[in-house]
Design an enzyme around this catalytic site. Structure first.
Site, PDB file in Angstrom:
ATOM      1  N   LYS A 161       0.885  -1.183   0.000  1.00 37.50           N
ATOM      2  CA  LYS A 161       0.000   0.000   0.000  1.00 37.50           C
ATOM      3  C   LYS A 161       0.916   1.225   0.000  1.00 37.50           C
ATOM      4  O   LYS A 161       1.422   1.633   1.042  1.00 37.50           O
ATOM      5  CB  LYS A 161      -0.872  -0.040   1.251  1.00 37.50           C
ATOM      6  CG  LYS A 161      -2.249   0.558   1.106  1.00 37.50           C
ATOM      7  CD  LYS A 161      -2.256   2.003   0.738  1.00 37.50           C
ATOM      8  CE  LYS A 161      -1.794   2.882   1.868  1.00 37.50           C
ATOM      9  NZ  LYS A 161      -1.463   4.254   1.394  1.00 37.50           N
ATOM     10  N   GLY A 208       6.851   5.595   7.593  1.00 32.09           N
ATOM     11  CA  GLY A 208       6.069   6.818   7.438  1.00 32.09           C
ATOM     12  C   GLY A 208       6.170   7.653   8.688  1.00 32.09           C
ATOM     13  O   GLY A 208       7.165   7.577   9.423  1.00 32.09           O
ATOM     14  N   SER A 209       5.141   8.428   8.953  1.00 32.44           N
ATOM     15  CA  SER A 209       5.191   9.374  10.067  1.00 32.44           C
ATOM     16  C   SER A 209       5.002   8.652  11.408  1.00 32.44           C
ATOM     17  O   SER A 209       4.484   7.533  11.476  1.00 32.44           O
ATOM     18  CB  SER A 209       4.117  10.436   9.883  1.00 32.44           C
ATOM     19  OG  SER A 209       2.850   9.816   9.910  1.00 32.44           O
ATOM     20  N   VAL A 212       1.171   7.793  12.475  1.00 31.07           N
ATOM     21  CA  VAL A 212       0.588   6.628  11.792  1.00 31.07           C
ATOM     22  C   VAL A 212       1.332   5.359  12.199  1.00 31.07           C
ATOM     23  O   VAL A 212       0.723   4.309  12.448  1.00 31.07           O
ATOM     24  CB  VAL A 212       0.607   6.826  10.254  1.00 31.07           C
ATOM     25  CG1 VAL A 212       0.079   5.592   9.559  1.00 31.07           C
ATOM     26  CG2 VAL A 212      -0.215   8.044   9.863  1.00 31.07           C
ATOM     27  N   GLY A 213       2.658   5.451  12.311  1.00 27.41           N
ATOM     28  CA  GLY A 213       3.447   4.271  12.696  1.00 27.41           C
ATOM     29  C   GLY A 213       3.018   3.718  14.044  1.00 27.41           C
ATOM     30  O   GLY A 213       2.890   2.503  14.217  1.00 27.41           O
ATOM     31  N   GLU A 230       9.315   2.077  10.712  1.00 26.74           N
ATOM     32  CA  GLU A 230      10.340   3.132  10.613  1.00 26.74           C
ATOM     33  C   GLU A 230       9.599   4.444  10.520  1.00 26.74           C
ATOM     34  O   GLU A 230       8.788   4.629   9.618  1.00 26.74           O
ATOM     35  CB  GLU A 230      11.208   2.917   9.369  1.00 26.74           C
ATOM     36  CG  GLU A 230      11.932   1.601   9.332  1.00 26.74           C
ATOM     37  CD  GLU A 230      12.818   1.379  10.540  1.00 26.74           C
ATOM     38  OE1 GLU A 230      13.319   2.366  11.108  1.00 26.74           O
ATOM     39  OE2 GLU A 230      12.980   0.230  10.952  1.00 26.74           O
ATOM     40  N   CYS A 264      14.173  10.859   5.590  1.00 25.47           N
ATOM     41  CA  CYS A 264      14.103  10.562   7.025  1.00 25.47           C
ATOM     42  C   CYS A 264      15.459  10.781   7.677  1.00 25.47           C
ATOM     43  O   CYS A 264      15.552  10.926   8.879  1.00 25.47           O
ATOM     44  CB  CYS A 264      13.618   9.140   7.229  1.00 25.47           C
ATOM     45  SG  CYS A 264      14.517   7.976   6.229  1.00 25.47           S
ATOM     46  N   GLU A 359       9.684  16.889  13.798  1.00 25.05           N
ATOM     47  CA  GLU A 359      10.140  16.745  12.414  1.00 25.05           C
ATOM     48  C   GLU A 359       9.246  17.580  11.497  1.00 25.05           C
ATOM     49  O   GLU A 359       8.025  17.479  11.565  1.00 25.05           O
ATOM     50  CB  GLU A 359      10.049  15.275  12.012  1.00 25.05           C
ATOM     51  CG  GLU A 359      10.469  15.025  10.594  1.00 25.05           C
ATOM     52  CD  GLU A 359      10.044  13.655  10.103  1.00 25.05           C
ATOM     53  OE1 GLU A 359       8.848  13.326  10.180  1.00 25.05           O
ATOM     54  OE2 GLU A 359      10.910  12.913   9.660  1.00 25.05           O
TER      55      GLU A 359
HETATM   56  P1  NAD Z   1       2.420   9.035   6.398  1.00 25.97           P
HETATM   57  O1  NAD Z   1       2.585   8.491   7.776  1.00 25.97           O
HETATM   58  O2  NAD Z   1       1.458  10.125   6.185  1.00 25.97           O
HETATM   59  O3  NAD Z   1       1.997   7.865   5.419  1.00 25.97           O
HETATM   60  C1  NAD Z   1       2.752   6.671   5.337  1.00 25.97           C
HETATM   61  C2  NAD Z   1       1.873   5.565   4.797  1.00 25.97           C
HETATM   62  O4  NAD Z   1       0.895   5.212   5.778  1.00 25.97           O
HETATM   63  C3  NAD Z   1       1.094   5.941   3.548  1.00 25.97           C
HETATM   64  O5  NAD Z   1       1.090   4.839   2.672  1.00 25.97           O
HETATM   65  C4  NAD Z   1      -0.284   6.237   4.093  1.00 25.97           C
HETATM   66  O6  NAD Z   1      -1.306   6.120   3.133  1.00 25.97           O
HETATM   67  C5  NAD Z   1      -0.390   5.164   5.162  1.00 25.97           C
HETATM   68  N1  NAD Z   1      -1.410   5.386   6.186  1.00 25.97           N
HETATM   69  C6  NAD Z   1      -2.028   6.555   6.534  1.00 25.97           C
HETATM   70  N2  NAD Z   1      -2.895   6.332   7.548  1.00 25.97           N
HETATM   71  C7  NAD Z   1      -2.831   5.025   7.845  1.00 25.97           C
HETATM   72  C8  NAD Z   1      -3.483   4.189   8.807  1.00 25.97           C
HETATM   73  N3  NAD Z   1      -4.371   4.682   9.668  1.00 25.97           N
HETATM   74  N4  NAD Z   1      -3.165   2.880   8.855  1.00 25.97           N
HETATM   75  C9  NAD Z   1      -2.243   2.366   8.011  1.00 25.97           C
HETATM   76  N5  NAD Z   1      -1.599   3.107   7.071  1.00 25.97           N
HETATM   77  C10 NAD Z   1      -1.893   4.421   6.987  1.00 25.97           C
HETATM   78  O7  NAD Z   1       3.903   9.460   5.914  1.00 25.97           O
HETATM   79  P2  NAD Z   1       4.330  10.150   4.538  1.00 25.97           P
HETATM   80  O8  NAD Z   1       3.906  11.580   4.553  1.00 25.97           O
HETATM   81  O9  NAD Z   1       3.925   9.311   3.388  1.00 25.97           O
HETATM   82  O10 NAD Z   1       5.935  10.088   4.648  1.00 25.97           O
HETATM   83  C11 NAD Z   1       6.701  11.013   5.352  1.00 25.97           C
HETATM   84  C12 NAD Z   1       7.108  10.431   6.696  1.00 25.97           C
HETATM   85  O11 NAD Z   1       7.805   9.216   6.494  1.00 25.97           O
HETATM   86  C13 NAD Z   1       8.062  11.317   7.477  1.00 25.97           C
HETATM   87  O12 NAD Z   1       7.652  11.365   8.825  1.00 25.97           O
HETATM   88  C14 NAD Z   1       9.400  10.573   7.381  1.00 25.97           C
HETATM   89  O13 NAD Z   1      10.279  10.786   8.448  1.00 25.97           O
HETATM   90  C15 NAD Z   1       8.957   9.170   7.317  1.00 25.97           C
HETATM   91  N6  NAD Z   1       9.992   8.326   6.737  1.00 25.97           N
HETATM   92  C16 NAD Z   1      10.715   7.551   7.575  1.00 25.97           C
HETATM   93  C17 NAD Z   1      11.723   6.734   7.059  1.00 25.97           C
HETATM   94  C18 NAD Z   1      12.531   5.847   7.963  1.00 25.97           C
HETATM   95  O14 NAD Z   1      13.135   4.921   7.471  1.00 25.97           O
HETATM   96  N7  NAD Z   1      12.540   6.092   9.263  1.00 25.97           N
HETATM   97  C19 NAD Z   1      11.970   6.715   5.676  1.00 25.97           C
HETATM   98  C20 NAD Z   1      11.213   7.548   4.854  1.00 25.97           C
HETATM   99  C21 NAD Z   1      10.216   8.338   5.389  1.00 25.97           C
END
Ligand code: NAD
Length: 462
Positions: A161, A208-209, A212-213, A230, A264, A359
């Site tokens: 996804k 991701g963020s 959400v994580g 992550e 990130c 962040e």
């Molecule tokens: P996001 O958290 O908004 O979205 C990440 C993913 O989660 C997307 O696919 C989104 O559709 C999905 N999502 C949203 N709500 C959800 C839910 N309730 N349940 C399950 N999945 C859901 O993040 P983003 O804006 O796409 O990416 C930016 C973030 O990613 C930044 O915080 C960045 O630090 C982080 N990031 C971390 C790393 C790492 O390795 N630590 C690498 C790249 C990006």
């Protein structure tokens, strides 16, 4: 409402009128059905054996490589990455597929002696079934690949996804990979599809963020299935007075403004120790101002992903300045098409301001002072999440002390905080990462469950 379909669309951040893709979202039910199809396909995928899976992953690498120009152009258009970085991401994606194409041949267990009598004790790692992968938009090929390739190598099937903003890249990646039906499925969608995938998969990997994580970790823990997450980070760079200041400034400018700070591993806090402050402030401000020039702005920085991101960043900079901070470089939105912000360096940002604690995912950093290395390490560690910290010094003892005492998933000496090697373990410290490491060989364990097999001779009394 029957027949109602939500669509997913992504727009070019450098040219917001350019609609890159619009597709139907999978929906919750569609997600569950995709996981069931992936589950049905898994036995056949596993049965291909090490040779079959290795060959399939190798073909995926070849297909991505032979479409490198097309994919780099798509990355630039869909997520606004500068072209050189987009080409680098495609090359890395090819290398990751090739690296994990060898993984099916790795040992999947060990042989032990029974505690008593004849026979064999074996440990063996087996795939879970369906790996549910949830990815962000900032590395729209590399992150899906560094999750999918190892999961597939060890015999899972994958449902991916992607972030809505990276939908076209993910769909094209899966198409080019050309794996058998149900083995690698991309589900367009957002939070609803992500949550449905977490509710149905057998093992989950998320990037991701933080917000959400954490929700993903809570939901998977409730279900009792393995998860790695992550998340966001607040990365620091420490510059010592003995550093090569010109080189440090160049590395920091790249880590702050490269791809508009949307990595990130980007640097958002620069900690200058003692006499390093003044020369570093001057050199870094100059390096960042150079990136604001029209050509470098496109070739090095690029736009931020969308208007809300730009609004969040400009508001953070404005409130910091209103609270007494000074912009040594940048600070303003750039008046042109697309979501561009000048690479920005702020000093005297008051303690407690969100730019020092949260962040922001943009080309903005705060410059902080520390009297000595101890204070610099304390400031660097004063965060609830950190993925990568860079240390700039010519002194090996200082580098070793920093490597011992910094809370970070990666410590990089005389290098930008941004930059990841796919063949070594990767994750953040404190709240930046949850669960086992990604990448390298370590992740093969994450995508498999270990079992112990006892083999005794027939008729054995035990
Ligand atoms: P996001 O958290 O908004 O979205 C990440 C993913 O989660 C997307 O696919 C989104 O559709 C999905 N999502 C949203 N709500 C959800 C839910 N309730 N349940 C399950 N999945 C859901 O993040 P983003 O804006 O796409 O990416 C930016 C973030 O990613 C930044 O915080 C960045 O630090 C982080 N990031 C971390 C790393 C790492 O390795 N630590 C690498 C790249 C990006």
């Amino acid at each position: 409402m029957k027949g109602f379909q939500v669509s997913v669309s992504s727009y070019n951040p450098a040219d917001p009128g350019d609609l890159v893709i619009e597709v139907e979202a999978a929906g919750g039910a569609g997600t569950t059905a995709a996981v069931e199809r992936a589950r049905a396909a898994q036995a056949g995928w596993l049965a291909l054996g090490a040779g079959g899976r290795s060959a399939a992953l190798g073909r995926a690498a070849d297909a991505v490589e032979s479409h490198a120009d097309e994919l780099a152009t798509l990355i630039v258009r869909e997520v606004g990455k500068p072209h050189a970085e987009a080409r680098g991401e495609v090359a890395r994606t090819v290398a990751i597929w090739r690296y994990y194409a060898q993984a099916p041949y790795a040992a999947s267990g060990a042989v032990h002696e029974p505690a008593a009598g004849p026979g064999l004790l074996l440990t063996r790692r087996r795939p879970y079934g369906v790996a549910g992968l949830i990815t962000p938009w900032n590395f729209p090929l590399a992150i899906p690949t560094w999750k999918a390739a190892p999961a597939l190598a060890v015999g899972n099937t994958v449902v991916l996804k992607p972030a809505p903003e990276g939908t076209a890249c993910a769909l094209r990646l899966a198409e080019l990979a050309g794996l058998p039906e149900g083995v690698l499925t991309v589900l367009p969608g957002g939070g609803e599809e992500g949550a449905a995938l977490v509710a149905a998969a057998d093992v989950v990997s998320f990037t991701g963020s933080t917000a959400v994580g954490r929700a993903v970790v809570a939901a998977t823990t409730e279900r009792g299935i393995p998860v790695q997450a992550e998340m966001g980070g607040l990365n620091a760079a420490i510059v010592l007075p003995d550093a090569d200041i010109a080189q440090a400034a160049a590395h920091l400018a790249a880590a702050i403004a490269g791809y508009a700070g949307q990595k990130c591993t980007a640097t958002s806090r620069v900690i200058a120790v003692g006499d390093a402050y003044e020369p570093l402030a001057a050199a870094l401000a100059k390096a960042l101002a150079a990136i604001a020039e029209p050509t470098a702005l496109t070739e090095v920085c690029g736009p931020v992903i969308n208007e809300p991101a730009l609004d969040r960043l400009t508001e953070a900079v404005d409130t910091a300045v209103a609270a007494g901070a000074t912009a040594l470089a940048g600070g303003n939105r750039i008046e042109r098409d697309g979501w561009f912000l000048e690479p920005t360096l702020l000093e005297e940002v008051p303690a407690g301001h969100p730019l020092r604690t949260e962040e922001f995912f943009g080309p903005v950093a705060v410059l902080l002072r520390a009297a000595d290395l101890d204070e610099a390490i304390a400031v660097a560690n004063d965060t609830r999440h950190s993925l990568s910290t860079s240390v700039h010094t010519r002194d090996l003892d200082t580098a070793l002390a920093a490597a011992d005492r910094l809370d970070a998933g990666m410590v990089r000496v005389n290098a930008p905080s941004s930059g990841v090697d796919f063949h070594v373990p990767f994750s953040g410290a404190k709240g930046a990462g949850h669960g086992p490491r990604e990448q390298g060989q370590a992740v093969l364990d994450f995508y498999t469950a270990e079992r112990t097999v006892t083999l005794l001779p027939a008729g054995s009394p035990r």
